[in-house]
Design an enzyme around this catalytic site. Structure first.
Site, PDB file in Angstrom:
ATOM      1  N   ASP A   1      24.450  39.226  90.260  1.00 41.62           N
ATOM      2  CA  ASP A   1      23.064  39.607  90.522  1.00 41.62           C
ATOM      3  C   ASP A   1      22.546  40.414  89.345  1.00 41.62           C
ATOM      4  OD1 ASP A   1      21.403  39.714  93.435  1.00 41.62           O
ATOM      5  OD2 ASP A   1      20.682  41.095  91.893  1.00 41.62           O
TER       6      ASP A   1
ATOM      7  N   ASP B   1      21.503  37.948  84.801  1.00 41.49           N
ATOM      8  CA  ASP B   1      20.110  37.526  84.782  1.00 41.49           C
ATOM      9  C   ASP B   1      20.132  36.015  84.630  1.00 41.49           C
ATOM     10  OD1 ASP B   1      17.518  36.768  84.174  1.00 41.49           O
ATOM     11  OD2 ASP B   1      17.199  38.324  82.656  1.00 41.49           O
ATOM     12  N   VAL B   2      19.811  35.298  85.694  1.00 47.55           N
ATOM     13  CA  VAL B   2      19.990  33.843  85.693  1.00 47.55           C
ATOM     14  C   VAL B   2      19.062  33.130  84.725  1.00 47.55           C
ATOM     15  CG1 VAL B   2      20.907  33.775  88.044  1.00 47.55           C
ATOM     16  CG2 VAL B   2      18.433  33.511  87.666  1.00 47.55           C
TER      17      VAL B   2
ATOM     18  N   ASN C   1      21.797  30.603  94.323  1.00 52.35           N
ATOM     19  CA  ASN C   1      20.946  31.195  95.348  1.00 52.35           C
ATOM     20  C   ASN C   1      19.791  32.010  94.786  1.00 52.35           C
ATOM     21  OD1 ASN C   1      20.471  32.474  98.210  1.00 52.35           O
ATOM     22  ND2 ASN C   1      20.791  34.205  96.827  1.00 52.35           N
TER      23      ASN C   1
ATOM     24  N   TYR D   1       6.526  29.176  94.025  1.00 51.52           N
ATOM     25  CA  TYR D   1       7.821  29.110  94.714  1.00 51.52           C
ATOM     26  C   TYR D   1       8.075  27.690  95.221  1.00 51.52           C
ATOM     27  CZ  TYR D   1      11.338  30.366  98.289  1.00 51.52           C
ATOM     28  OH  TYR D   1      12.458  30.456  99.077  1.00 51.52           O
TER      29      TYR D   1
ATOM     30  N   LYS E   1      11.198  25.302  93.998  1.00 50.87           N
ATOM     31  CA  LYS E   1      12.177  24.776  94.950  1.00 50.87           C
ATOM     32  C   LYS E   1      12.150  23.243  94.978  1.00 50.87           C
ATOM     33  CE  LYS E   1      13.810  28.726  96.274  1.00 50.87           C
ATOM     34  NZ  LYS E   1      15.194  29.137  95.914  1.00 50.87           N
TER      35      LYS E   1
ATOM     36  N   THR F   1      15.140  38.052 106.000  1.00 56.43           N
ATOM     37  CA  THR F   1      15.433  38.681 104.719  1.00 56.43           C
ATOM     38  C   THR F   1      14.199  39.459 104.258  1.00 56.43           C
ATOM     39  OG1 THR F   1      14.620  36.817 103.395  1.00 56.43           O
ATOM     40  CG2 THR F   1      16.938  36.747 104.090  1.00 56.43           C
TER      41      THR F   1
END
Length: 248
Positions: free
Chosen positions: A40, A62-63, A89, A154, A158, A191
């Site tokens: 993360d 950091d993706v 994820n 978003y 996705k 969440t």
């Protein structure tokens, strides 16, 4: 027959694992015997999660940064000598319509969710293939298949994950890589991101979503199945987990 230790000994990297669905994924995998890498950008929280899990390690990742992906893989190979599964994820949402969204915000959401997934697949694919039975679990969203104007960027990110996964699968088959990939499309689950989204939703949509809302553990159980050898013949599945809301 489902038994304990369903992913015993598997080395699994989970991104965005300090919070929310990623944290639940890490916990479920660890409970069933995996050696989990809790990755993360929030390094402190990732370490706190890893400290609660046996045989887990935390990494700052950091993706959106290719160099950090490469460093993460090197650290995993040094510690474990293998990588069996990747759960992509990590993602963020900006609650804006197409007219409200700035180019900067759109690019940021795409960078974390779409580019992050791309970099994870690209970087980890050789190690996953070398494991002999690699599994990639890409976390998308029902926003990829249902019109949701409040999360324009978003939804786009996705949706990109679905297309990337399909392309990835065909590539692996053409290269004879023993790697399979599946996509999970969660609906509303409890969440922080979902709770934030409720602030921007009309009351009737919010009430409908809450009626069908699940817990992060529900998604984690599916991710666990897709990592495990129980799903060895499942490749290219796009599994919606929203208690039937998307079919109405």
């Amino acid at each position: 027959m489902v038994t304990k230790g369903r992913v015993e000994g598997k080395v699994v990297l989970v991104t965005g694992a300090a919070h929310g669905l990623g944290k639940a994924d890490a916990e479920a995998l660890s409970r069933e015997g995996a050696r989990v890498i809790v990755a993360d950008i929030d390094e402190g929280e990732a370490q706190r999660v890893a400290d609660t899990l046996p045989a887990a390690m935390a990494l700052r990742l950091d993706v959106t940064c290719e160099a950090q992906w490469q460093a993460a893989l090197e650290a995993i190979m040094e510690a474990h000598g293998r990588l069996d599964a990747l759960v992509n994820n990590a993602g963020i949402a900006v609650f804006e319509t197409v007219e409200q969204s700035s180019l900067e915000a759109f690019r940021r959401v795409m960078a974390v969710s779409a580019e992050g997934t791309f970099l994870g697949c690209k970087t980890c694919l050789p190690a996953l293939a070398a494991s002999g039975a690699g599994s990639i679990v890409n976390i998308a969203s029902v926003a990829a298949i249902r019109g949701n104007p409040a999360v324009f960027a978003y939804s786009a990110a996705k949706g990109a994950i679905l297309s990337m996964t399909r392309s990835l699968i065909v590539h692996c088959q053409q290269q004879d890589y023993p790697v399979r990939a599946n996509v999970v499309l969660p609906g509303s689950h409890d969440t922080q991101m979902v709770r934030e989204a409720y602030r921007f939703a009309p009351s009737e949509l919010r009430e409908a979503a809450q009626k069908h809302e699940g817990r992060p553990e529900h998604v984690a159980d599916l991710a666990l199945f897709l990592v495990s050898d129980e799903s060895i013949r499942l490749n290219g599945a796009e599994i919606v987990i929203d208690n039937g809301r998307s079919v109405k």
